[in-house]
Scaffold this motif. Structure first.
Motif, mmCIF file in Angstrom:
data_model
loop_
_atom_site.group_PDB
_atom_site.id
_atom_site.type_symbol
_atom_site.label_atom_id
_atom_site.label_comp_id
_atom_site.label_asym_id
_atom_site.label_seq_id
_atom_site.Cartn_x
_atom_site.Cartn_y
_atom_site.Cartn_z
ATOM 1 N N SER A 16 0.879 -1.388 -0.089
ATOM 2 C CA SER A 16 -0.112 0.000 0.082
ATOM 3 C C SER A 16 0.692 1.229 -0.171
ATOM 4 C CB SER A 16 -0.852 -0.062 1.053
ATOM 5 O OG SER A 16 -0.175 -0.191 2.254
ATOM 6 N N ASP A 17 0.331 2.393 -0.427
ATOM 7 C CA ASP A 17 0.977 3.689 -0.384
ATOM 8 C C ASP A 17 0.513 4.413 0.729
ATOM 9 O OD1 ASP A 17 -1.605 4.596 -1.346
ATOM 10 O OD2 ASP A 17 -0.827 5.711 -2.756
ATOM 11 N N LYS A 18 1.016 5.611 0.808
ATOM 12 C CA LYS A 18 0.523 6.503 2.137
ATOM 13 C C LYS A 18 -0.944 6.720 2.069
ATOM 14 C CE LYS A 18 2.381 9.793 5.209
ATOM 15 N NZ LYS A 18 3.666 10.993 5.409
ATOM 16 N N ASN A 67 -3.134 4.925 1.184
ATOM 17 C CA ASN A 67 -3.818 3.173 1.335
ATOM 18 C C ASN A 67 -4.390 2.909 0.108
ATOM 19 O OD1 ASN A 67 -3.970 1.483 3.038
ATOM 20 N ND2 ASN A 67 -6.237 1.878 3.638
ATOM 21 N N HIS A 68 -3.812 3.123 -1.012
ATOM 22 C CA HIS A 68 -4.054 2.517 -2.255
ATOM 23 C C HIS A 68 -3.305 0.959 -2.157
ATOM 24 C CE1 HIS A 68 -4.207 6.644 -4.011
ATOM 25 N NE2 HIS A 68 -5.183 6.190 -4.478
ATOM 26 N N LYS A 69 -4.160 0.034 -2.174
ATOM 27 C CA LYS A 69 -3.733 -1.229 -1.690
ATOM 28 C C LYS A 69 -3.461 -2.247 -3.451
ATOM 29 C CE LYS A 69 -5.536 -1.765 2.631
ATOM 30 N NZ LYS A 69 -6.474 -2.232 3.540
ATOM 31 N N TYR A 113 -2.029 7.009 -11.435
ATOM 32 C CA TYR A 113 -0.816 6.352 -10.721
ATOM 33 C C TYR A 113 -1.026 6.256 -9.011
ATOM 34 C CZ TYR A 113 0.839 8.393 -14.994
ATOM 35 O OH TYR A 113 1.144 8.549 -16.315
ATOM 36 N N VAL A 114 -0.044 5.417 -8.698
ATOM 37 C CA VAL A 114 -0.287 5.169 -7.115
ATOM 38 C C VAL A 114 0.944 6.099 -6.490
ATOM 39 C CG1 VAL A 114 0.215 3.355 -5.348
ATOM 40 C CG2 VAL A 114 -1.187 3.043 -7.419
ATOM 41 N N TRP A 115 2.201 5.820 -7.062
ATOM 42 C CA TRP A 115 3.311 6.436 -6.251
ATOM 43 C C TRP A 115 3.453 7.823 -6.601
ATOM 44 C CZ3 TRP A 115 3.602 3.172 -2.678
ATOM 45 C CH2 TRP A 115 3.425 1.852 -3.017
ATOM 46 N N ASN A 116 3.434 8.847 -5.543
ATOM 47 C CA ASN A 116 3.446 10.104 -5.998
ATOM 48 C C ASN A 116 4.868 10.487 -6.439
ATOM 49 O OD1 ASN A 116 1.253 9.637 -4.368
ATOM 50 N ND2 ASN A 116 1.239 11.572 -3.336
ATOM 51 N N ASN A 117 5.152 11.587 -7.160
ATOM 52 C CA ASN A 117 6.278 11.826 -7.712
ATOM 53 C C ASN A 117 7.222 12.657 -6.952
ATOM 54 O OD1 ASN A 117 5.546 10.861 -10.140
ATOM 55 N ND2 ASN A 117 5.230 12.574 -11.410
ATOM 56 N N LYS A 156 6.605 12.531 -2.864
ATOM 57 C CA LYS A 156 7.000 11.780 -1.486
ATOM 58 C C LYS A 156 5.901 10.920 -1.442
ATOM 59 C CE LYS A 156 5.396 15.547 1.173
ATOM 60 N NZ LYS A 156 5.780 16.547 2.028
ATOM 61 N N ASP A 157 6.189 9.634 -0.791
ATOM 62 C CA ASP A 157 5.184 8.619 -0.545
ATOM 63 C C ASP A 157 6.166 7.549 0.391
ATOM 64 O OD1 ASP A 157 2.912 7.383 -0.427
ATOM 65 O OD2 ASP A 157 2.706 7.787 -2.774
ATOM 66 N N THR A 158 5.106 6.665 0.962
ATOM 67 C CA THR A 158 5.752 5.579 1.472
ATOM 68 C C THR A 158 4.904 4.309 1.284
ATOM 69 O OG1 THR A 158 6.002 6.949 3.606
ATOM 70 C CG2 THR A 158 5.819 4.389 3.925
HETATM 71 CA CA LIG Z 1 0.482 7.530 -3.483
#
Ligand SMILES: [Ca+2]
Ligand SMILES: [Ca+2]
Length: 151
Positions: A76-78, A80-82, A117-121, A123-125
């Motif tokens: 998951s990302d920050k 909470n996209h899973k 997109y899921v992963w921010n360009n 910052k993200d976790t």
């Molecule tokens: Ca994200």
């Protein structure tokens, strides 16, 4: 002299292995299943085309001595996209790439099937959890100067 000292230090570390924070050689050799890399800024313009979405991915690596079933494991990302693994086994020493867009799943590549997109360009976790919900690993980044993060 230095050599002798390091042996003594290793002996001390071995004696108090359960108390030190550094991984013992036995743990290091055991390996783990962990987040390896996040390619968060897809090459070129982020136009949401399927190929651009698939230019974005997260990788998980298995450095243990055996294959590990990832069935039910969640990335998951920050926000909470899973992504939840279906039946899937990650071989020993292998890396699986989870791409954001659509595609046909293979042994080495899985697809989230998303249109965004899921992963921010910036910052993200990323968080990796087992099917039981127990946390396995996290990987954070905070930079627009590079397009990927090696965890
Ligand atoms: Ca994200
Ligand atoms: Ca881009």
């Amino acid at each position: 002299m230095r050599h002798t000292r390091s042996i003594a230090a290793a002996a001390v570390a071995a004696c108090f292995g359960g108390l030190v924070l550094l991984p013992s050689p036995a743990q290091a050799a055991k390996g783990s299943v962990h987040l390896y890399k996040i390619y968060y800024d897809s090459p070129g313009k982020d136009n949401r085309s399927n190929s651009s979405l698939n230019g974005e991915y997260v990788q998980i690596r298995n450095t243990t001595k055996s294959a590990v079933s990832l069935k039910g494991w969640v990335v998951s990302d920050k926000a909470n996209h899973k992504y939840v693994f279906g039946s899937y086994t990650l071989g020993k020493g292998k890396t699986v790439t989870i791409r954001t867009g659509k595609g046909k799943n293979t042994t080495s590549t899985r697809y989230q099937g998303r249109r965004a997109y899921v992963w921010n360009n910036d910052k993200d976790t990323a968080t990796l959890k087992k099917a039981s919900g127990s946390k396995v690993d996290t990987c954070s980044y905070n930079s627009t100067k590079v397009d990927y993060k090696v965890c």
